[in-house]
Design an enzyme around this catalytic site. Sequence first.
Site, PDB file in Angstrom:
ATOM      1  N   SER A 302       5.362  16.563  77.252  1.00 18.54           N
ATOM      2  CA  SER A 302       4.675  15.826  76.341  1.00 18.54           C
ATOM      3  C   SER A 302       5.272  16.161  75.031  1.00 18.54           C
ATOM      4  O   SER A 302       5.508  17.215  74.535  1.00 18.54           O
ATOM      5  CB  SER A 302       3.340  15.475  76.261  1.00 18.54           C
ATOM      6  OG  SER A 302       3.112  15.165  77.842  1.00 18.54           O
ATOM      7  N   HIS A 377      -4.627  13.489  77.374  1.00 17.98           N
ATOM      8  CA  HIS A 377      -4.338  14.375  78.476  1.00 17.98           C
ATOM      9  C   HIS A 377      -5.446  15.102  78.717  1.00 17.98           C
ATOM     10  O   HIS A 377      -6.220  15.468  79.676  1.00 17.98           O
ATOM     11  CB  HIS A 377      -2.920  14.923  78.521  1.00 17.98           C
ATOM     12  CG  HIS A 377      -1.998  14.155  78.656  1.00 17.98           C
ATOM     13  ND1 HIS A 377      -1.411  13.498  79.919  1.00 17.98           N
ATOM     14  CD2 HIS A 377      -0.747  14.107  77.736  1.00 17.98           C
ATOM     15  CE1 HIS A 377      -0.335  12.889  79.628  1.00 17.98           C
ATOM     16  NE2 HIS A 377       0.162  13.255  78.425  1.00 17.98           N
TER      17      HIS A 377
END
Length: 456
Positions: A302, A377
């Site tokens: 990410s 997340h």
Amino acid sequence: MDVSFFQEILSKISDRGRQILDLSSLIGADAEESFEELCQALVSSRGEASGVALARRILDLYRLTTDKEKDAFFVFLARHFLPSAEAVRRAAVAYVERPEIGQLEALMAAVESPRQELFRRLNLAPGGTAALVRMREDLLRRLKDNPELAGVDRDFVHLFSSWFNRGFLMLAHLSWSSPASILEKLIAYEKVHKIHGFEDLRRRLDPGDRRCFAFFHPALVDEPLIFVQVALAGDIPSSIQLLLASDAEDCDDPEPSVAVFYSISNCQDGLRGISFGNFLIKQVAEDLKKEKPSLKTFVTLSPAPTFRSWLEANKAELSYLPAAQRKLIDAALAGQFGESEEELDALEPAILAAAAHYYLRAKDKKGKPIDPVARFHLGNGARLERINWLGDTSEKGIRESLSVMVNYLYDLKDIERNHEAYVNLGQVAASKAVKSILLAPEPTAKPVQRKSETIS
């Protein structure tokens, strides 16, 4: 996903309604006035055909308006179609005096914004859902400078949360053989790592170690809501360059152990704030596990989209770092990112220490992590597993994150516990490896104030 049959039925109903009604008498030269008349007529309409025809006319008219006329339309929505204060008062008094289910239902009906009923009826028009999503896109661009429109947006969010809930979404596995119209949209909607044409897209879809999944909604034909790109590997990757290299070799391992979610892109700006990603990741993980039982680890690779901007504004928080490291950070922010391998090696511990502070200590006004990707997340129950130096050396990667990328680990046995700790206590689940590079001293605990003590 082909709903053309139903769209055709709605279109015929609309055309029949237009034949029955003379709508031209409701359309004035002033766009705002005609909107007002048409919207009022739609809400008061009882006939199904006439309602569909009116909804279609309003949406057709909206598509032809200028930005100034749209400004006026949204102000009109904000100031009209409000609950009747007197009706709410009467219903509230009646419920207090006699708290029965019928009185409660009457109170709930009285407090509901009439805008919601307007939007429901507009949704009856052919293509109404897509038109309303586009309408909210226009609204979102105006919210910052027009706070009075916030109520209109809340009504959109309330309805979209129901219309686009998980039960209506369809998961599709996209491949190089998917329709070209959808592949073109993947290129256009990719927001994390730009896709440079069809050849680049093919490298992300065609190899045996790549997967792409997307959510679709029956009312938005061939329009993905969100999609995720996945790489199957033997190890957790530390850089996007390795995954997207034009000469990257296809992993021919028949039993890969790691699934890497390396790009998640929301496609419809008008659905901002409507969560799809948490469902998508968990559903894709389940499907991949069935396809490849050898998969044991599910991680992301990410970006850190606001790391550099935070660092520029909050360098003072890193005063505990050695002066030499702070000097290297200043140089990197000034554009001197490292001209040699030796300079990059010297910069690495300074940037990683700053990044650990950014992820583990930096909070927004609500006490949540500064990083928007981290909030997503961590809120899903993932763990911050690793911070990667030189994870993204592209121009965008240096500009936004000084090359930093991170891995979030989705450990199925810990997801629920991590989620609860994050939501209820604000705790960031992080690996020992991440915690070990945080050099900041432990925050001083505030003394507990006993009730018997007084403050002078």
